[in-house]
Design a protein around this motif. Sequence first.
Motif, short mmCIF file in Angstrom:
data_model
loop_
_atom_site.label_atom_id
_atom_site.label_comp_id
_atom_site.label_asym_id
_atom_site.label_seq_id
_atom_site.Cartn_x
_atom_site.Cartn_y
_atom_site.Cartn_z
N ALA A 1 0.80 -1.14 -0.08
CA ALA A 1 -0.11 -0.06 -0.04
C ALA A 1 0.89 1.25 0.01
O ALA A 1 1.61 1.48 1.15
CB ALA A 1 -0.75 0.09 1.25
N LEU B 1 5.31 6.74 1.35
CA LEU B 1 5.26 5.73 2.12
C LEU B 1 4.56 4.55 1.65
O LEU B 1 3.72 4.31 1.19
CB LEU B 1 4.33 6.24 3.47
N VAL C 1 7.11 -1.28 7.07
CA VAL C 1 7.20 0.03 6.24
C VAL C 1 8.44 -0.44 5.29
O VAL C 1 9.45 -0.49 5.92
CB VAL C 1 7.55 1.21 7.19
N ARG C 2 8.41 -0.41 4.17
CA ARG C 2 9.14 -0.86 3.15
C ARG C 2 9.94 0.49 2.76
O ARG C 2 11.06 0.57 2.39
CB ARG C 2 8.73 -1.66 2.28
N ILE D 1 3.58 0.61 2.94
CA ILE D 1 3.30 -0.35 3.74
C ILE D 1 3.09 -1.49 3.19
O ILE D 1 2.48 -1.67 2.22
CB ILE D 1 2.13 0.11 4.86
N TYR E 1 6.55 12.79 -1.03
CA TYR E 1 6.72 11.75 -0.11
C TYR E 1 6.21 10.58 -0.21
O TYR E 1 4.88 10.53 -0.89
CB TYR E 1 6.33 12.44 1.37
N LEU F 1 1.38 5.43 -0.10
CA LEU F 1 0.62 6.62 0.18
C LEU F 1 1.79 7.61 -0.38
O LEU F 1 2.68 7.84 0.23
CB LEU F 1 0.45 6.69 1.56
N ALA G 1 10.08 5.29 3.14
CA ALA G 1 9.74 6.13 3.55
C ALA G 1 10.56 7.43 3.01
O ALA G 1 11.72 7.46 3.82
CB ALA G 1 9.44 6.22 5.16
N TYR G 2 10.35 7.85 2.19
CA TYR G 2 11.43 9.04 1.47
C TYR G 2 10.80 10.15 0.92
O TYR G 2 9.69 10.31 0.50
CB TYR G 2 12.24 8.39 0.32
#
Lengths: 479, 479, 479
Positions: free
Chosen positions: A114, A132, A153-154, A134, A130, A116, A156-157
């Motif tokens: 997923a 994210l 969480v794979r 999951i 950004y 985002l 997040a940048y």
Amino acid sequence: MFHATKGPVRVRFADQPLSVATAVLSLALAATPVHAQEQQSVEERLEALENRLADVEPRATGDEGFSFNTYARSGLLLNGDLQSAPGGPYLTPAGSVGGAVGRLGNEPDTYLEAILNYRQVAENGTKSHYRLMIADSTTSSNDWTAGDGALNVRQAYVQFSDLASFTGIFADASIWAGKRFDRDLDFDIHWLDSDIVFLGGLGAGIYDVRFADGVTSNFSLYGRSFSEFPADPESFSDEEHSTDNLILTANNYFGNVEWLISGMKAQENDLRVVGGVTEAAETGVHTMLAYHGDSFFGLSDGNFKAAVIHGQGLGAETKNIGADGDLHEDAVSTRLAVYGTTYLSETWRVAPAILAETSKDRYIKGDEYQWLTFNARLAQELTANFEMQYEASWQTMDLTTLGYQGRNDVDGYYSRFTVAPTFKPQVGGFWNRPEIRVFASYSTWDDELEGYAAGDALGADRDFESSQWTFGTQMEVWF
Amino acid sequence: MFHATKGPVRVRFADQPLSVATAVLSLALAATPVHAQEQQSVEERLEALENRLADVEPRATGDEGFSFNTYARSGLLLNGDLQSAPGGPYLTPAGSVGGAVGRLGNEPDTYLEAILNYRQVAENGTKSHYRLMIADSTTSSNDWTAGDGALNVRQAYVQFSDLASFTGIFADASIWAGKRFDRDLDFDIHWLDSDIVFLGGLGAGIYDVRFADGVTSNFSLYGRSFSEFPADPESFSDEEHSTDNLILTANNYFGNVEWLISGMKAQENDLRVVGGVTEAAETGVHTMLAYHGDSFFGLSDGNFKAAVIHGQGLGAETKNIGADGDLHEDAVSTRLAVYGTTYLSETWRVAPAILAETSKDRYIKGDEYQWLTFNARLAQELTANFEMQYEASWQTMDLTTLGYQGRNDVDGYYSRFTVAPTFKPQVGGFWNRPEIRVFASYSTWDDELEGYAAGDALGADRDFESSQWTFGTQMEVWF
Amino acid sequence: MFHATKGPVRVRFADQPLSVATAVLSLALAATPVHAQEQQSVEERLEALENRLADVEPRATGDEGFSFNTYARSGLLLNGDLQSAPGGPYLTPAGSVGGAVGRLGNEPDTYLEAILNYRQVAENGTKSHYRLMIADSTTSSNDWTAGDGALNVRQAYVQFSDLASFTGIFADASIWAGKRFDRDLDFDIHWLDSDIVFLGGLGAGIYDVRFADGVTSNFSLYGRSFSEFPADPESFSDEEHSTDNLILTANNYFGNVEWLISGMKAQENDLRVVGGVTEAAETGVHTMLAYHGDSFFGLSDGNFKAAVIHGQGLGAETKNIGADGDLHEDAVSTRLAVYGTTYLSETWRVAPAILAETSKDRYIKGDEYQWLTFNARLAQELTANFEMQYEASWQTMDLTTLGYQGRNDVDGYYSRFTVAPTFKPQVGGFWNRPEIRVFASYSTWDDELEGYAAGDALGADRDFESSQWTFGTQMEVWF
């Protein structure tokens, strides 16, 4: 659920003694301004609407604000006894070192990502993004998997592009930092569920430094964690150790040609105990030469990709760059990956693929791993929503493990053929999703392969023998 | 946040010599109705468009329906050997009791909050807001952290505002219930990653009861779980016990002045065993007097906040109200928090901060904790997308633990200086995010601090000694 | 990705006999073209706006692209000592076999479902819907529950509807695959938090096969995992075994009447050890006859639902179809479920419910479980935002367990009465949410019920005795 807050003042037409008397009686000194005023009002309202809509549109498309992306698959994979069967593209002994076979239908898991996103545009025009991600993976069929699932969480940048102050070779560049899958370095052979290369971890980098027309480079630093490995008891009192593998990468494009070169270092990884000795690699180098073809090998419309990958030391994990800390200091691997897609006729399409690797001194000095997979997926589009899909895989392997992780030497082949009647919203090409499929597969393999490892798919299950039928149902979606 | 891309070409009315000739020359009784009809059609279509757009706009902005918010940071923090270094603002012995130091860059974790909002407006005008916050924290650099991560739900609450039937002092009030961070009670000193006060848990409350102009109060009841603590074996057969800490709060505003008063009770927490005895507090009181300044201490443009906090018993955890069940029945703490931000010139800005606490009989009768942190972040804005950031921290501490949790007494100082070249979509002020930074830090500390606790950042690592260099890269984002 | 559904009727400019008289009568050769051009421009701009808005609107409403749904509750449930009390509708001995009591307020948990949808419309008109549900459950009041929470994925499936190539009885059919709650088979008695039937798992199916007007059927195959159960040691060396329960379902509608029939098989589940013997069911059958009433039992406006459910073997878990692998091969259960809602006056509304079951040879040959619950929720709407809610539950049970899971026989009753002052954005009916409530409950029960099981709500807690008061606060929301 959808309650309108009121917009700007609305002048009702009925309130406007429009035009009849005016038009007839006026000699038009008065009429013209009235008319003009009312017309101006239309003009202003149109312009206001256009402006307001222009603010809303990027929010609806996700160019600004939130958007949602997904990869997901979920399926039921059964054997002839109506029980869950082992499966997935990495079920053979070669799979333990990256040797995937075709996966059509035959996957036992619910896996999903997923994603985002949130995009912003600064007043100076600089864009930021950004992301994210999951993800979850489970083989349980139940609807409550708190004990079986693996939500984590794979990615997040943040990534900046169109930077107002960047010029020259950096004019089109993007910069990023955080935890991510590399933007370019996760292109895959979809049918094998195998990236050709995959680079992920935590770091920072720059994309699209443009040296000349068609000549661009990406530079990045990625860190990965090597956690809690057994270490030389003479150096460490607790016999467990952790370190970081730092990977410096230059990924360069010359038109359709891609040349990737990476160097890496994992301080003190040479104190890791593998197979009873401390000969693990502390450094590594990894390189790939790839071609991204915009036809089917020059023969017909379609596409193809071909890559040769070579790695040494920590770089000898040719796919997951820098992800395997057990590699021997003398490890050498070379991998070949080729696939293409094309239409054979109006309704038939085909996608052949080859993935092969030879690897020496991989984990233990003197070991040797060789495997090669042929795969082909074939589809016949029958109606707007239905097609028949077929997949054949053949894999040969010769693995000399020298006892690494309790594994035994094996030499043999594996083959599988799958038929999958498939529904989709709109047929047309290999990349249209979602798909809903039912499938049946027939697999055979050399009995010798069952001796590789006690716990693996072929070795473990008394009900899972060569000349195996499996079947089931699966959905797959991305957007 | 909401930057319009331009719509289609707009022909301005003024460019059109509209109708003069037409209006003047036409006799046109027939023409006028046609004209009117067609005008009506335009009018109706405009009105329809305006209405439809007014329905869509609040969905695009998140005033109704779904919206997404985030805080996230992710970084690579390395020592001179290219291995992960300890870090974060709470790495010193004083950090164990809330004494944060500056954090610029020096954080070892990926921490993120994904906030999913859903807002509705009832036909009677009452608004409701559901908020879900999912958070994660990990120090692993890997892209699969199912074993290392900590995904969990931190908030899930509803809040009603603009209640149709609320009048008088409640006319502007909001009510809420569920699990949440208090709306007002989590204002922080960003550079120390320390809230001045933080109140979170599960409960219900009311905001913005307005007694007079500028005089408003919030009232709330929060519960927190004290789980599985060692309890008096004479009272409990299983020697483990759980209870709830219930916190009643009145948070009052008089213009810029805020006065917060909280009382709390945790039934049977006095049966908790701390340091071998059962003297833990069962009740507590916590109060804060704060000033929210809209200039930089009256000296220049900017802002400042100053707060004095005092707590006793369970209230002696001055920041995380009611979150520490180990506090002694005689515990007394007083904390001071001050920070401000201002511009020194067109391009230089500065944010100094002080955080200090004195605490007595905190966990064990006779213990004493005193610490003080000076911190200053300085930034020079150089281009539209780039600035240099600097941060200096100095902390002194004198901790007399009497052996609580195996900790030893320490008395000494810690200091750190960080340089961080920083990219951002648009420079300007301390609150613009996202940022992508690289950084280098130099830290020194009294060797004595390494004896505080075996497992902490300064004590544990043979590679992490005073006169330490650390460096790395980090992203930080909120929206 | 962005396929516009068409907006309202668009009158094309060319259809409008615009300015005939004007054009004819005017001498104004110059004026007329200008006028036409300018009118055309307005027309074109209106049409462009209408088209663009028609593209945006389905994104704002969630008919295309992303949308968000939720069920959530979060509350503080306390006893007279201000400590967390046990609660929830399944707290009685009968609750262990599905016998729920009323739940108004009295729930100790934060439970939430975050539902992320993504809908697409293909060019051929076929619609697809991807749904992801992430859920969490915890009884901790804290704002960090990484150790207590249970975040997991409950649904991940795709569903296609309006399939371009489906005709005849399939013209209105939808197909799906993945992990899901059945679309129709999770209708509940809300006040007991009990589905009448619930079917969930991993599989595929088809909805809305239309045999005649008002006669439709759904067909599905669901798999569920029976994991790590104790198995006959003579058959299995490791004494633990796993298998799959496969459930074939036909759910048929004849107007308001629903007839559901399911058969299921879990290969080798007969090797499961329950109560020391291997007599667990390997197959099962489950059926339900239900009526969905659109009045309050024909007496007044409102609605009602009534269902009789019968199951044998693995089908003897009447609610959660196929979810209980411990069922005996001779197990037989019959359940009755009835509820209705209506208004008694302008402001008073009532919802009575009955849930009852008799079950024999359920887990151990000769056991017997009988229970019956009466429940009624009553509400008085007092202002636009406030109502008083009342709930009374009475349950009788007679459970002969023969020692299954260490449980003892009990025979007795439980009753509870709750008052809950309730705030909501807009009162009106039982289904308006969100709600914020405070509540107080009084419960009594036969002391004998405390002997059922050592670890359950009535048995465990020395502070939780008959004639119990509980109170607290809770939010509940869905959208």
